[in-house]
Design a protein around this motif. Structure first.
Motif, PDB file in Angstrom:
ATOM      1  N   GLU A   1       0.832  -1.200   0.000  1.00  0.00           N
ATOM      2  CA  GLU A   1       0.000   0.000   0.000  1.00  0.00           C
ATOM      3  C   GLU A   1       0.867   1.249   0.000  1.00  0.00           C
ATOM      4  O   GLU A   1       2.015   1.206   0.434  1.00  0.00           O
ATOM      5  CB  GLU A   1      -0.848   0.085   1.277  1.00  0.00           C
ATOM      6  CG  GLU A   1      -2.073  -0.737   1.324  1.00  0.00           C
ATOM      7  CD  GLU A   1      -2.912  -0.421   2.559  1.00  0.00           C
ATOM      8  OE1 GLU A   1      -4.135  -0.458   2.410  1.00  0.00           O
ATOM      9  OE2 GLU A   1      -2.371  -0.169   3.649  1.00  0.00           O
ATOM     10  N   ILE A   2       0.265   2.346  -0.413  1.00  0.00           N
ATOM     11  CA  ILE A   2       0.880   3.662  -0.254  1.00  0.00           C
ATOM     12  C   ILE A   2       0.161   4.337   0.905  1.00  0.00           C
ATOM     13  O   ILE A   2      -1.066   4.421   0.917  1.00  0.00           O
ATOM     14  CB  ILE A   2       0.780   4.486  -1.547  1.00  0.00           C
ATOM     15  CG1 ILE A   2       1.607   3.802  -2.642  1.00  0.00           C
ATOM     16  CG2 ILE A   2       1.250   5.919  -1.307  1.00  0.00           C
ATOM     17  CD1 ILE A   2       1.498   4.437  -4.003  1.00  0.00           C
ATOM     18  N   VAL A   3       0.940   4.779   1.910  1.00  0.00           N
ATOM     19  CA  VAL A   3       0.377   5.376   3.121  1.00  0.00           C
ATOM     20  C   VAL A   3       1.042   6.721   3.381  1.00  0.00           C
ATOM     21  O   VAL A   3       2.164   6.965   2.953  1.00  0.00           O
ATOM     22  CB  VAL A   3       0.551   4.442   4.349  1.00  0.00           C
ATOM     23  CG1 VAL A   3      -0.215   3.146   4.167  1.00  0.00           C
ATOM     24  CG2 VAL A   3       2.016   4.160   4.616  1.00  0.00           C
ATOM     25  N   SER A   4       0.337   7.594   4.106  1.00  0.00           N
ATOM     26  CA  SER A   4       0.908   8.899   4.447  1.00  0.00           C
ATOM     27  C   SER A   4       1.953   8.736   5.548  1.00  0.00           C
ATOM     28  O   SER A   4       1.896   7.800   6.354  1.00  0.00           O
ATOM     29  CB  SER A   4      -0.183   9.866   4.883  1.00  0.00           C
ATOM     30  OG  SER A   4      -0.720   9.464   6.109  1.00  0.00           O
ATOM     31  N   ALA A   5       2.890   9.662   5.586  1.00  0.00           N
ATOM     32  CA  ALA A   5       3.986   9.596   6.557  1.00  0.00           C
ATOM     33  C   ALA A   5       3.477   9.613   7.992  1.00  0.00           C
ATOM     34  O   ALA A   5       4.070   8.974   8.862  1.00  0.00           O
ATOM     35  CB  ALA A   5       4.955  10.750   6.326  1.00  0.00           C
ATOM     36  N   GLU A   6       2.349  10.317   8.256  1.00  0.00           N
ATOM     37  CA  GLU A   6       1.875  10.359   9.647  1.00  0.00           C
ATOM     38  C   GLU A   6       1.293   9.037  10.118  1.00  0.00           C
ATOM     39  O   GLU A   6       1.072   8.849  11.314  1.00  0.00           O
ATOM     40  CB  GLU A   6       0.955  11.522   9.950  1.00  0.00           C
ATOM     41  CG  GLU A   6      -0.159  11.922   9.090  1.00  0.00           C
ATOM     42  CD  GLU A   6       0.104  12.680   7.800  1.00  0.00           C
ATOM     43  OE1 GLU A   6      -0.774  12.537   6.977  1.00  0.00           O
ATOM     44  OE2 GLU A   6       1.099  13.371   7.596  1.00  0.00           O
ATOM     45  N   GLU A   7       1.070   8.100   9.204  1.00  0.00           N
ATOM     46  CA  GLU A   7       0.584   6.770   9.580  1.00  0.00           C
ATOM     47  C   GLU A   7       1.724   5.798   9.890  1.00  0.00           C
ATOM     48  O   GLU A   7       1.483   4.670  10.305  1.00  0.00           O
ATOM     49  CB  GLU A   7      -0.260   6.182   8.448  1.00  0.00           C
ATOM     50  CG  GLU A   7      -1.543   6.928   8.178  1.00  0.00           C
ATOM     51  CD  GLU A   7      -2.265   6.386   6.960  1.00  0.00           C
ATOM     52  OE1 GLU A   7      -2.957   5.363   7.104  1.00  0.00           O
ATOM     53  OE2 GLU A   7      -2.115   6.975   5.873  1.00  0.00           O
ATOM     54  N   VAL A   8       2.968   6.231   9.689  1.00  0.00           N
ATOM     55  CA  VAL A   8       4.135   5.355   9.816  1.00  0.00           C
ATOM     56  C   VAL A   8       4.964   5.765  11.026  1.00  0.00           C
ATOM     57  O   VAL A   8       5.185   6.942  11.278  1.00  0.00           O
ATOM     58  CB  VAL A   8       4.996   5.423   8.533  1.00  0.00           C
ATOM     59  CG1 VAL A   8       6.208   4.506   8.633  1.00  0.00           C
ATOM     60  CG2 VAL A   8       4.160   5.077   7.310  1.00  0.00           C
ATOM     61  N   ARG A   9       5.396   4.752  11.775  1.00  0.00           N
ATOM     62  CA  ARG A   9       6.296   4.990  12.898  1.00  0.00           C
ATOM     63  C   ARG A   9       7.364   3.894  12.902  1.00  0.00           C
ATOM     64  O   ARG A   9       7.173   2.826  12.295  1.00  0.00           O
ATOM     65  CB  ARG A   9       5.536   5.010  14.224  1.00  0.00           C
ATOM     66  CG  ARG A   9       4.986   3.661  14.653  1.00  0.00           C
ATOM     67  CD  ARG A   9       4.220   3.783  15.949  1.00  0.00           C
ATOM     68  NE  ARG A   9       3.879   2.470  16.504  1.00  0.00           N
ATOM     69  CZ  ARG A   9       3.185   2.300  17.619  1.00  0.00           C
ATOM     70  NH1 ARG A   9       2.752   3.350  18.301  1.00  0.00           N
ATOM     71  NH2 ARG A   9       2.912   1.096  18.057  1.00  0.00           N
ATOM     72  N   PRO A  10       8.488   4.117  13.601  1.00  0.00           N
ATOM     73  CA  PRO A  10       9.502   3.058  13.692  1.00  0.00           C
ATOM     74  C   PRO A  10       8.946   1.852  14.444  1.00  0.00           C
ATOM     75  O   PRO A  10       7.953   1.970  15.168  1.00  0.00           O
ATOM     76  CB  PRO A  10      10.638   3.693  14.495  1.00  0.00           C
ATOM     77  CG  PRO A  10      10.300   5.125  14.656  1.00  0.00           C
ATOM     78  CD  PRO A  10       8.848   5.303  14.347  1.00  0.00           C
ATOM     79  N   MET A  11       9.598   0.723  14.286  1.00  0.00           N
ATOM     80  CA  MET A  11       9.246  -0.439  15.095  1.00  0.00           C
ATOM     81  C   MET A  11       9.555  -0.093  16.550  1.00  0.00           C
ATOM     82  O   MET A  11      10.606   0.474  16.845  1.00  0.00           O
ATOM     83  CB  MET A  11      10.065  -1.663  14.688  1.00  0.00           C
ATOM     84  CG  MET A  11       9.678  -2.244  13.347  1.00  0.00           C
ATOM     85  SD  MET A  11       8.033  -2.972  13.330  1.00  0.00           S
ATOM     86  CE  MET A  11       8.269  -4.381  14.384  1.00  0.00           C
ATOM     87  N   PRO A  12       8.636  -0.416  17.463  1.00  0.00           N
ATOM     88  CA  PRO A  12       8.917  -0.146  18.882  1.00  0.00           C
ATOM     89  C   PRO A  12      10.125  -0.953  19.346  1.00  0.00           C
ATOM     90  O   PRO A  12      10.406  -2.029  18.794  1.00  0.00           O
ATOM     91  CB  PRO A  12       7.655  -0.623  19.603  1.00  0.00           C
ATOM     92  CG  PRO A  12       6.613  -0.714  18.565  1.00  0.00           C
ATOM     93  CD  PRO A  12       7.316  -1.000  17.274  1.00  0.00           C
ATOM     94  N   PRO A  13      10.840  -0.442  20.336  1.00  0.00           N
ATOM     95  CA  PRO A  13      11.978  -1.211  20.857  1.00  0.00           C
ATOM     96  C   PRO A  13      11.484  -2.519  21.463  1.00  0.00           C
ATOM     97  O   PRO A  13      10.357  -2.592  21.954  1.00  0.00           O
ATOM     98  CB  PRO A  13      12.573  -0.290  21.924  1.00  0.00           C
ATOM     99  CG  PRO A  13      11.495   0.684  22.252  1.00  0.00           C
ATOM    100  CD  PRO A  13      10.618   0.797  21.050  1.00  0.00           C
TER     101      PRO A  13
END
Length: 143
Positions: free
Chosen positions: A57-69
């Motif tokens: 999918e193509i998603v907006s940047a605000e929907e993406v976060r790093p993998m949690p530690p």
């Protein structure tokens, strides 16, 4: 806003009704429009037409976060507290809820978005943390 690179593992927040606030593991395939959008391939979600293929999918940047530690959880009892905010792995993603009880080895988690209370093994739970202003914020023991 964080910038992610090709091949980086991330979590994508769903904005779809019925899935609001759930997070799904994915890998960045490419950055688009000066990193305001990303093309991602999900780890556990598949294409509707060909369920042997991972969903892209193509998603907006605000929907993406790093993998949690990675969180080391001591499973020898007393892992999660009453009303502690946790994430439960269910339906291929992570869903935020609150611990409402424990019976045997199962924790009961209430999900405000759906009104459901479900039982989970500790191995399917993690401490709830949120990505804010380029760092992780913990909600452990917050009510």
């Amino acid at each position: 806003m964080a910038v992610f690179f090709k091949g980086e593992k991330v979590e994508v927040c769903s904005k779809e009704e019925g899935f609001l606030g759930s997070y799904y593991e994915a890998k960045v395939i490419s950055s688009l429009n000066n990193s305001t959008r990303y093309k991602v391939q999900y780890k556990n979600l598949v294409e509707e037409e060909d369920q042997t293929q991972p969903l892209v999918e193509i998603v907006s940047a605000e929907e993406v976060r790093p993998m949690p530690p990675s969180v080391v959880v001591n499973r020898s009892g007393g892992v999660f507290s009453y009303l502690e905010k946790v994430d439960a792995f269910d339906n291929d993603g992570w869903w935020a809820g609150r611990v409402t009880g424990k019976r045997g080895l199962k924790y009961y988690v209430y999900f405000e978005t759906t009104g459901d209370e479900l039982a989970y093994d500790a191995s399917r739970l993690r401490n709830h943390i949120e990505w804010r202003d380029h760092h992780w914020v913990s909600f452990k023991k917050r009510f």
